[in-house]
Design a protein around this motif. Structure first.
Motif, PDB file in Angstrom:
ATOM      1  N   GLY A 239       0.831  -1.196   0.000  1.00 20.06           N
ATOM      2  CA  GLY A 239       0.000   0.000   0.000  1.00 20.06           C
ATOM      3  C   GLY A 239       0.866   1.247   0.000  1.00 20.06           C
ATOM      4  N   ALA A 240       0.735   2.061  -1.028  1.00 21.17           N
ATOM      5  CA  ALA A 240       1.534   3.291  -1.138  1.00 21.17           C
ATOM      6  C   ALA A 240       0.753   4.441  -0.526  1.00 21.17           C
ATOM      7  CB  ALA A 240       1.871   3.577  -2.598  1.00 21.17           C
ATOM      8  N   VAL A 241       0.955   4.647   0.779  1.00 15.51           N
ATOM      9  CA  VAL A 241       0.293   5.753   1.469  1.00 15.51           C
ATOM     10  C   VAL A 241       1.247   6.908   1.717  1.00 15.51           C
ATOM     11  CG1 VAL A 241      -1.392   4.232   2.560  1.00 15.51           C
ATOM     12  CG2 VAL A 241       0.728   4.771   3.765  1.00 15.51           C
ATOM     13  N   LEU A 242       2.540   6.655   1.576  1.00 17.16           N
ATOM     14  CA  LEU A 242       3.528   7.725   1.740  1.00 17.16           C
ATOM     15  C   LEU A 242       3.585   8.582   0.482  1.00 17.16           C
ATOM     16  CD1 LEU A 242       6.470   5.667   3.261  1.00 17.16           C
ATOM     17  CD2 LEU A 242       4.926   7.189   4.495  1.00 17.16           C
ATOM     18  N   ASN A 262       6.598  -6.350  -7.956  1.00 22.38           N
ATOM     19  CA  ASN A 262       5.517  -6.326  -6.970  1.00 22.38           C
ATOM     20  C   ASN A 262       4.347  -5.463  -7.437  1.00 22.38           C
ATOM     21  OD1 ASN A 262       6.503  -7.836  -4.521  1.00 22.38           O
ATOM     22  ND2 ASN A 262       8.226  -6.461  -4.861  1.00 22.38           N
ATOM     23  N   THR A 263       3.205  -5.680  -6.797  1.00 22.51           N
ATOM     24  CA  THR A 263       2.008  -4.887  -7.046  1.00 22.51           C
ATOM     25  C   THR A 263       1.861  -3.836  -5.949  1.00 22.51           C
ATOM     26  OG1 THR A 263       0.857  -6.671  -8.191  1.00 22.51           O
ATOM     27  CG2 THR A 263      -0.503  -4.931  -7.243  1.00 22.51           C
ATOM     28  N   ILE A 264       1.554  -2.596  -6.366  1.00 18.32           N
ATOM     29  CA  ILE A 264       1.488  -1.467  -5.443  1.00 18.32           C
ATOM     30  C   ILE A 264       0.119  -0.797  -5.587  1.00 18.32           C
ATOM     31  CG2 ILE A 264       2.531   0.729  -4.805  1.00 18.32           C
ATOM     32  CD1 ILE A 264       5.016  -0.461  -6.530  1.00 18.32           C
ATOM     33  N   VAL A 265      -0.613  -0.725  -4.503  1.00 18.48           N
ATOM     34  CA  VAL A 265      -1.906  -0.045  -4.478  1.00 18.48           C
ATOM     35  C   VAL A 265      -1.658   1.397  -4.041  1.00 18.48           C
ATOM     36  CG1 VAL A 265      -4.220  -0.013  -3.476  1.00 18.48           C
ATOM     37  CG2 VAL A 265      -3.074  -2.210  -3.926  1.00 18.48           C
ATOM     38  N   VAL A 266      -2.005   2.344  -4.928  1.00 18.81           N
ATOM     39  CA  VAL A 266      -1.623   3.744  -4.716  1.00 18.81           C
ATOM     40  C   VAL A 266      -2.779   4.548  -4.138  1.00 18.81           C
ATOM     41  CG1 VAL A 266      -0.766   5.837  -5.826  1.00 18.81           C
ATOM     42  CG2 VAL A 266       0.009   3.591  -6.636  1.00 18.81           C
ATOM     43  N   PHE A 267      -2.522   5.171  -2.991  1.00 17.14           N
ATOM     44  CA  PHE A 267      -3.472   6.090  -2.359  1.00 17.14           C
ATOM     45  C   PHE A 267      -3.033   7.518  -2.653  1.00 17.14           C
ATOM     46  CE2 PHE A 267      -3.776   2.173  -0.068  1.00 17.14           C
ATOM     47  CZ  PHE A 267      -5.087   2.076   0.380  1.00 17.14           C
ATOM     48  N   LYS A 269      -3.564  10.088  -0.903  1.00 19.82           N
ATOM     49  CA  LYS A 269      -3.072  10.635   0.360  1.00 19.82           C
ATOM     50  C   LYS A 269      -3.422   9.649   1.467  1.00 19.82           C
ATOM     51  CE  LYS A 269      -7.346  13.250   1.027  1.00 19.82           C
ATOM     52  NZ  LYS A 269      -7.944  14.586   1.230  1.00 19.82           N
ATOM     53  N   PHE A 270      -2.877   9.896   2.638  1.00 23.88           N
ATOM     54  CA  PHE A 270      -3.168   9.028   3.771  1.00 23.88           C
ATOM     55  C   PHE A 270      -4.453   9.474   4.448  1.00 23.88           C
ATOM     56  CE2 PHE A 270      -2.873   7.902   8.311  1.00 23.88           C
ATOM     57  CZ  PHE A 270      -2.778   6.525   8.197  1.00 23.88           C
ATOM     58  N   ASP A 271      -5.503   8.661   4.285  1.00 23.18           N
ATOM     59  CA  ASP A 271      -6.768   8.825   5.002  1.00 23.18           C
ATOM     60  C   ASP A 271      -6.973   7.515   5.759  1.00 23.18           C
ATOM     61  OD1 ASP A 271      -9.706   8.246   5.332  1.00 23.18           O
ATOM     62  OD2 ASP A 271      -9.887  10.285   4.551  1.00 23.18           O
ATOM     63  N   PHE A 272      -6.896   7.557   7.082  1.00 26.89           N
ATOM     64  CA  PHE A 272      -6.825   6.337   7.875  1.00 26.89           C
ATOM     65  C   PHE A 272      -8.005   5.402   7.614  1.00 26.89           C
ATOM     66  CE2 PHE A 272      -7.202   4.175  12.164  1.00 26.89           C
ATOM     67  CZ  PHE A 272      -6.152   3.295  11.930  1.00 26.89           C
ATOM     68  N   GLN A 273      -9.213   5.944   7.656  1.00 27.20           N
ATOM     69  CA  GLN A 273     -10.383   5.091   7.435  1.00 27.20           C
ATOM     70  C   GLN A 273     -10.381   4.502   6.023  1.00 27.20           C
ATOM     71  OE1 GLN A 273     -14.111   6.821   8.552  1.00 27.20           O
ATOM     72  NE2 GLN A 273     -15.280   4.980   8.101  1.00 27.20           N
ATOM     73  N   GLN A 274     -10.006   5.309   5.069  1.00 29.33           N
ATOM     74  CA  GLN A 274      -9.940   4.842   3.684  1.00 29.33           C
ATOM     75  C   GLN A 274      -8.913   3.717   3.533  1.00 29.33           C
ATOM     76  OE1 GLN A 274      -8.033   7.127   0.198  1.00 29.33           O
ATOM     77  NE2 GLN A 274     -10.169   7.790   0.202  1.00 29.33           N
ATOM     78  N   VAL A 275      -7.776   3.873   4.172  1.00 29.83           N
ATOM     79  CA  VAL A 275      -6.748   2.834   4.120  1.00 29.83           C
ATOM     80  C   VAL A 275      -7.266   1.543   4.734  1.00 29.83           C
ATOM     81  CG1 VAL A 275      -4.474   2.139   4.984  1.00 29.83           C
ATOM     82  CG2 VAL A 275      -4.817   4.446   4.065  1.00 29.83           C
ATOM     83  N   LEU A 276      -7.943   1.641   5.879  1.00 32.95           N
ATOM     84  CA  LEU A 276      -8.497   0.452   6.521  1.00 32.95           C
ATOM     85  C   LEU A 276      -9.502  -0.246   5.618  1.00 32.95           C
ATOM     86  CD1 LEU A 276      -9.057   1.769  10.176  1.00 32.95           C
ATOM     87  CD2 LEU A 276      -7.190   0.334   9.335  1.00 32.95           C
ATOM     88  N   ILE A 284      -4.036  -6.011   0.770  1.00 37.75           N
ATOM     89  CA  ILE A 284      -2.721  -5.389   1.011  1.00 37.75           C
ATOM     90  C   ILE A 284      -2.041  -6.104   2.173  1.00 37.75           C
ATOM     91  CG2 ILE A 284      -1.569  -3.264   1.763  1.00 37.75           C
ATOM     92  CD1 ILE A 284      -3.810  -1.720   0.302  1.00 37.75           C
ATOM     93  N   SER A 285      -0.789  -6.493   1.962  1.00 41.97           N
ATOM     94  CA  SER A 285      -0.081  -7.265   2.987  1.00 41.97           C
ATOM     95  C   SER A 285       1.031  -6.483   3.678  1.00 41.97           C
ATOM     96  CB  SER A 285       0.501  -8.545   2.382  1.00 41.97           C
ATOM     97  OG  SER A 285       1.251  -8.274   1.212  1.00 41.97           O
ATOM     98  N   VAL A 286       1.562  -5.427   3.049  1.00 40.60           N
ATOM     99  CA  VAL A 286       2.659  -4.658   3.644  1.00 40.60           C
ATOM    100  C   VAL A 286       2.390  -3.168   3.459  1.00 40.60           C
ATOM    101  CG1 VAL A 286       5.133  -4.175   3.662  1.00 40.60           C
ATOM    102  CG2 VAL A 286       4.332  -6.498   3.188  1.00 40.60           C
TER     103      VAL A 286
END
Length: 557
Positions: A239-242, A262-267, A269-276, A284-286
Motif C-alpha cells: 500500500g503506497a500511502v507515503l 511487486n504490485t502497489i496499491v496507490v493512495f 493521500k493518507f486517510d486512515f479510514q480509507q486505508v483500513l 494489502i499485505s505490507v
C-alpha cells in the motif's frame, strides 16, 4: 562474521551483505528500470500500480515501458526539456506519477518533487535553487505554482511552462512517437543529476540534494540485495500511502518494488479510514508508514471496525523518524504482524540500514544492519572515533548512495562532509551492538521531525524574527511519544507585555506550511539562552517543565 575493520586508527563498520560495485548498472535510471522490469518474472500485463479507489485503473509493466518513452518525447519536443533541465512536480500520489518520473529522466531531465503543502514563497525557494523550467501539477495547485513562479525574491526563477499531469498524460498516450532513454556511457551516470529533493540538511532553509543516477541505482540495488527474498518478495501487495514527493516514498514505490515485480496499491493521500477499508479489498499485505501513522494503527478505536485488517496485513515498515519500542510493541499486539524499522536520509538516496539480515533476532527498536556496500563510523563530540560496541557517536557514512552535495550551496556541502570529503556526517547519534544491529538514539543536528517531515528551527526562527513584535526567538522540537512525532515550539522574547502571544502564533502559522506550524505552542521568555559563541542552547529549552504554553492544548507541560 566480523562486521568491523580498522582503517587509519578508525573503526569501520561494514554491512553483512556483499555488494560487487563492478556489477552496478551504468547508465540512465529509466533504462535501469526498463531492464529490471524485463528481467523479473512478472507478466508484461501484470498490474504494477492499482488505483486504491478505482481498481479498474491500473498501470502494467507494458504501460510503464511504452508511456515513459512517450512522455520523454513530449517533454523534449513540446516543452523543451533537455539534458540537465529540472522539472518541478507539485503533485499528489497517483498511478501515473511513477511513469512521469521515469519519462523526465529518460529525456535527460532532473526531477524536483515539491511538497504539496508549500506556500508560494516556499515553492519559489525550490524553483530558484533547482532552476526548474517546467512545473507539472494538478488543478488545485495551479495557483500556488503560478504565484511561486511569479515571486521575484530572493531572485527571479526560470519557469517557462506550467501544465497539469492530466494534460501531459493525454498528450503522451495519444503520441505516435517516442524517445528512448538518453544514454550515459561509462561512469558518467555518477555525475549526471537525477533528483533535486529538498532536505533541511543540518540547519537552515531546505537545501536541494544533488542525487545522481548512480546514487539511485546503487540504493535500489542495495535494497534488492537485502530485501528481495523476504519483505519485498513477489506475492506481497504493498500500500503506497507515503507521498512520492518524499524520497522515502519515491525510492520504495517508483524503483525498488517495481524492480522486483511487486504490485502497489496507490493512495492519493493518507486517510486512515480509507486505508483500513481498502486493505481488505485489495488484500494489502505490507504498508510503509511513518510513526504518526503508527499511532493511529496502535491506538485508534476505528481499527476494531475493520477486523480483516489483521487477516491481510503481514508487515509494517516504519521510517523517517524513530519508532519507540513501546509503540512498536503496541502495533505487534494490535495487528498481529511483523514490525520493522529502516533508517535513511535524503542525502543517501535514501536507505542506510535495513532490518532483514536476521529477522529472527531483529529488535523492533533497531533500524537493522548497514546496507550492502555502505560503511559507517561513529565519532564523538571531540571528533575522535568511538571504538567498541554500544557506545554512542555521530554516524558517518561512506558508500555509492551518498549524494554529491547541495545545489548552489558549497558552504553547506563542505560542512556536511568530513575534512577529507570521504564521509557524510549524518548529524544523528547512533550505537551499534555486537550483532551489527544499529540504533538511532539522538541527533547532533537540530532538525525537528514534525509529522514525518524535516523542519529546520533556523527557518522558523527567521520567520518569527520578521515580526516587529518579536525581539528574539528560538524554536525546538517537543517530543510527543504518544503521537509518534515532535511538535515545533517557539520560545520568544516579545517587544513588550502588551503583545498578545496568541496573535503572534496565529500570524506565524499563516506564513508557513502545515507541518511547520507551531503545533507545540509558543512560550514567552525573558531571554533566549545562548552559549558564549552565540549558539542557541536548545537543550535548555527542551528541558523546561513549568512554562505557560500559548496555543497548545495544555496550559502546562
Amino acid at each position: 562474521m566480523s562486521l568491523t575493520r580498522k582503517e587509519a586508527g578508525a573503526t569501520i563498520h561494514v554491512s553483512p551483505w556483499a555488494l560487487d560495485h563492478s556489477t552496478l548498472f551504468k547508465g540512465n535510471i529509466a533504462q535501469f528500470v526498463l531492464n529490471s522490469l524485463a528481467n523479473n518474472t512478472a507478466s508484461v500485463d501484470k498490474p504494477i500500480y492499482i488505483d486504491a479507489l478505482d481498481s479498474t485503473k491500473v498501470i502494467t509493466k507494458r504501460n510503464i515501458a511504452e508511456n515513459l518513452k512517450k512522455i520523454a518525447y513530449i517533454l523534449k519536443t513540446r516543452y523543451g526539456v533537455n539534458e540537465g533541465d529540472a522539472v518541478c512536480l507539485l503533485l499528489t500520489n497517483s498511478i501515473y506519477l511513477p511513469v512521469l518520473h521515469l519519462g523526465i529522466l529518460a529525456a535527460g531531465g532532473v526531477v524536483s518533487p515539491a511538497n504539496i503543502m508549500y506556500l508560494p514563497n516556499e515553492l519559489h525557494h525550490q524553483l530558484h535553487l533547482s532552476g526548474a523550467r517546467v512545473i507539472i501539477t494538478q488543478p488545485e495547485f495551479i495557483e500556488t505554482a503560478r504565484q511561486g513562479a511569479a515571486h521575484t525574491e530572493p531572485e527571479a526563477v526560470n519557469v517557462e511552462h506550467i501544465l497539469t499531469l492530466e494534460d501531459l498524460w493525454q498528450q503522451a498516450t495519444s503520441a505516435t512517437e517516442s524517445l528512448d532513454p538518453i544514454v550515459y556511457p561509462g561512469d558518467t551516470n555518477k555525475h549526471k543529476h537525477a533528483y533535486y529533493c529538498f532536505s533541511s540538511g543540518t540547519s537552515g532553509k531546505p537545501k536541494g540534494v544533488l542525487t545522481t543516477h548512480a546514487n539511485i541505482i546503487s540504493n535500489v540495488t542495495q535494497q534488492v540485495i537485502s530485501t528481495g527474498n523476504n519483505i519485498y518478495k513477489p506475492g506481497n501487495v504493498f500500500g503506497a500511502v507515503l507521498p512520492m514527493s518524499h524520497i522515502y516514498g519515491l525510492s520504495t514505490f517508483i524503483y525498488t518494488l517495481p524492480a522486483l515485480g511487486n504490485t502497489i496499491v496507490v493512495f492519493e493521500k493518507f486517510d486512515f479510514q480509507q486505508v483500513l477499508e481498502k486493505i481488505s479489498e485489495h488484500k494489502i499485505s505490507v504498508l510503509h508508514i511513518v510513526p504518526p501513522m503508527a499511532v493511529l494503527f496502535a491506538k485508534s478505536p476505528l481499527l476494531a471496525e475493520y477486523p480483516l485488517v489483521r487477516k491481510y496485513i503481514k508487515g509494517i515498515m516504519s521510517g523517517a523518524a524513530p519508532l519507540s519500542k513501546s509503540l512498536g510493541s503496541q502495533l505487534i499486539e494490535r495487528l498481529d504482524c511483523q514490525i520493522w524499522q529502516a533508517y535513511g536520509l535524503t542525502e543517501t538516496s535514501p536507505i542506510n540500514h535495513f532490518p532483514t539480515y536476521d529477522l529472527v533476532n531483529y529488535d523492533v527498536e533497531s533500524v537493522g544492519w548497514l546496507m550492502p556496500g555502505l560503511e559507517g563510523r561513529l565519532v564523538d563530540e571531540n571528533g575522535q572515533d568511538v571504538h567498541g560496541f554500544n557506545q554512542p557517536g555521530e554516524l558517518w557514512l561512506r558508500g555509492p548512495n551518498v549524494m554529491r552535495g547541495y545545489i548552489k550551496n558549497a558552504e553547506a556541502t563542505t560542512e556536511v562532509f568530513s575534512a577529507d570529503g570521504q564521509w557524510l556526517r549524518t548529524g544523528d547519534v547512533a550505537v551499534v551492538n555486537e550483532t551489527g544491529q544499529w540504533y538511532i538514539v539522538d541527533r547532533f543536528k537540530e532538525l525537528i521531525k514534525s509529522k514525518g517531515h524535516q523542519v529546520a528551527p533556523a527557518e522558523l526562527e527567521s520567520v518569527l524574527l520578521s515580526n516587529p513584535d518579536v525581539v528574539d526567538a528560538a524554536v525546538t522540537g517537543i517530543h510527543m511519544p504518544e503521537e509518534g512525532t515532535e511538535l515545533p515550539r517557539a520560545f520568544v522574547v516579545l517587544r513588550n507585555a502588551t503583545v498578545d502571544p496568541l496573535e503572534v502564533k496565529r500570524w506565524f502559522d499563516s506564513k508557513v506550511a502545515r507541518h511547520k506550524k507551531l503545533w507545540g505552542g509558543l512560550v514567552v521568555i525573558d531571554a533566549v539562552p545562548k552559549s558564549t559563541a552565540g549558539k542557541i542552547q536548545r537543550r535548555l529549552l527542551r528541558d523546561r517543565k513549568e512554562d505557560i504554553v500559548h496555543g497548545y492544548r495544555q496550559s502546562k507541560l
